[in-house]
Design a protein around this motif. Structure first.
Motif, short mmCIF file in Angstrom:
data_model
loop_
_atom_site.label_atom_id
_atom_site.label_comp_id
_atom_site.label_asym_id
_atom_site.label_seq_id
_atom_site.Cartn_x
_atom_site.Cartn_y
_atom_site.Cartn_z
N THR A 144 65.21 58.37 26.64
CA THR A 144 66.37 58.92 27.31
C THR A 144 67.02 57.88 28.20
O THR A 144 68.22 57.64 28.14
CB THR A 144 65.98 60.16 28.16
OG1 THR A 144 65.41 61.13 27.30
CG2 THR A 144 67.18 60.73 28.87
N ARG A 162 63.83 67.27 27.84
CA ARG A 162 64.57 66.08 28.27
C ARG A 162 65.35 65.43 27.12
O ARG A 162 66.50 65.02 27.29
CB ARG A 162 63.60 65.05 28.88
CG ARG A 162 64.31 63.87 29.52
CD ARG A 162 63.30 62.91 30.10
NE ARG A 162 62.59 63.51 31.22
CZ ARG A 162 63.05 63.49 32.48
NH1 ARG A 162 64.19 62.93 32.76
NH2 ARG A 162 62.33 64.03 33.44
N TYR A 183 66.55 63.96 36.76
CA TYR A 183 67.58 63.50 35.83
C TYR A 183 68.56 62.50 36.45
O TYR A 183 68.86 61.48 35.84
CB TYR A 183 68.34 64.70 35.25
CG TYR A 183 67.46 65.55 34.37
CD1 TYR A 183 67.35 65.29 33.00
CD2 TYR A 183 66.71 66.60 34.90
CE1 TYR A 183 66.52 66.06 32.18
CE2 TYR A 183 65.87 67.37 34.10
CZ TYR A 183 65.78 67.09 32.74
OH TYR A 183 64.96 67.84 31.94
#
Length: 350
Positions: free
Chosen positions: A10, A42, A81
């Motif tokens: 990610t 995620r 995040y």
């Protein structure tokens, strides 16, 4: 190990060297209603974030902050995040010479919280704060949305809820919300949103792009005060310091570009909030696409970024009609050919 691998995939995929503007661009998307029920992991959050911007902005960005709508801003949205991306931006020096954050909808609210805290967080981590020269906020929900309040009322089964309201909320969310899956809707409530980092210390200009059309057959607008874009009222998208039924971000020009005194215009704004582009041809979601939907007008011609670079648009005043029916309209140059997103990006290249 799988969780760590997903994190590396990610974070690594957020960054690239593909940007053409003078400033690296970082994207912060808005509320994604489907995530309330799907509760994505995620990797799925990253996929949804990529899809969110794919119509125009995705290949132009150097990084993204992808966040899940089933979480809260001051909780996992920031800690799990946003914070890893802020750290990597600092370590890589992405914003060393200045960068621009582009937000849409609730991303405006997420960004306000980050602007108020990123310098302190990064300094405490032994890292350099990000040099953010401005944010460009499309259809900003930083002032909250009355639909957020109403969706929670529908979910919790308030006795006064009627069928019209349930229908409007279901059009917006795609379904009737569950009390177990409200996530960032809690932060979108008007009073809650306006209390979140209401007076940030960072003197970073928040340049506003404001829409005034509706994708939901006008149904949702029945529950929003003043002029709206189908999801947020103009008090939020303009960046007004108070909540009221406003009909323009400017006292001299309407959303349709007509030059005339606006009796219910916003006159007081949140700190460093500057409405610039307005249009009654674009809706809350349509404002991000690469489709030219109609002419755009100016609430403000230019703003100085934190590095004193001037960012703004040229316009022409065009008269139409005859005799006492003659009116003058302020039209942004190129808005008859290019989408609002394209206009914004082209100006970054100048």
């Amino acid at each position: 190990m799988k969780k760590m691998l997903a994190l590396l995939l990610t974070t690594g995929s957020l960054f690239s060297n593909s940007h053409a503007s003078d400033y690296p661009i970082v994207l912060v998307h808005g509320f994604q209603p489907a995530q309330l029920a799907t509760r994505p992991n995620r990797f799925e959050v990253e996929q949804d974030g990529s899809h969110y911007w794919q119509d125009y902005w995705l290949p132009k960005a150097s990084a993204r902050i992808d966040w899940p709508s089933h979480e809260r801003i001051t909780g996992r949205i920031v800690s799990d995040y946003a914070w890893p991306v802020l750290q990597q931006l600092s370590r890589q020096g992405t914003c060393q010479n200045g960068c621009i954050f582009i937000t849409h909808s609730t991303g405006d609210l997420v960004m306000r919280y980050l602007l108020d805290n990123q310098a302190l967080w990064l300094e405490n981590a032994g890292l350099e704060p990000l040099n953010i020269v401005a944010t460009l906020d499309f259809a900003g929900a930083g002032g909250g949305s009355e639909l957020g309040d109403l969706a929670i009322n529908v979910a919790t089964g308030s006795s006064w809820i009627d069928a019209a309201l349930r229908f409007a909320v279901s059009l917006w969310l795609g379904e009737t919300p569950s009390p177990a899956n409200l996530g960032v809707l809690n932060d979108l409530r008007v009073n809650t949103a306006r209390q979140l980092a209401a007076f940030p210390d960072a003197r970073i200009p928040r340049i506003r792009m404001v829409a005034a059309s509706n994708d939901y057959f006008g149904t949702t607008g029945l529950f929003l005060p003043g002029t709206d874009d189908g999801v947020v009222a103009s008090h939020s998208s303009c960046g007004a310091s108070t909540v009221a039924a406003f009909n323009s971000c400017s006292g001299q020009v309407g959303f349709d570009g007509k030059l005339s005194a606006q009796s219910k215009a916003v006159t007081s704004f949140m700190p460093y909030h500057y409405p610039m582009l307005m249009s009654d041809n674009y809706s809350h979601n349509g404002i991000l696409t690469d489709r030219q939907r109609g002419q755009v007008t100016l609430a403000r011609a230019s703003v100085n970024l934190t590095d004193q670079t001037d960012y703004g648009f040229g316009s022409d005043d065009i008269s139409a009609g005859w005799w006492i029916f003659r009116s003058t309209y302020r039209v942004v140059r190129g808005s008859d050919q290019f989408s609002m997103s394209e206009l914004v990006y082209q100006e970054l290249l100048d």
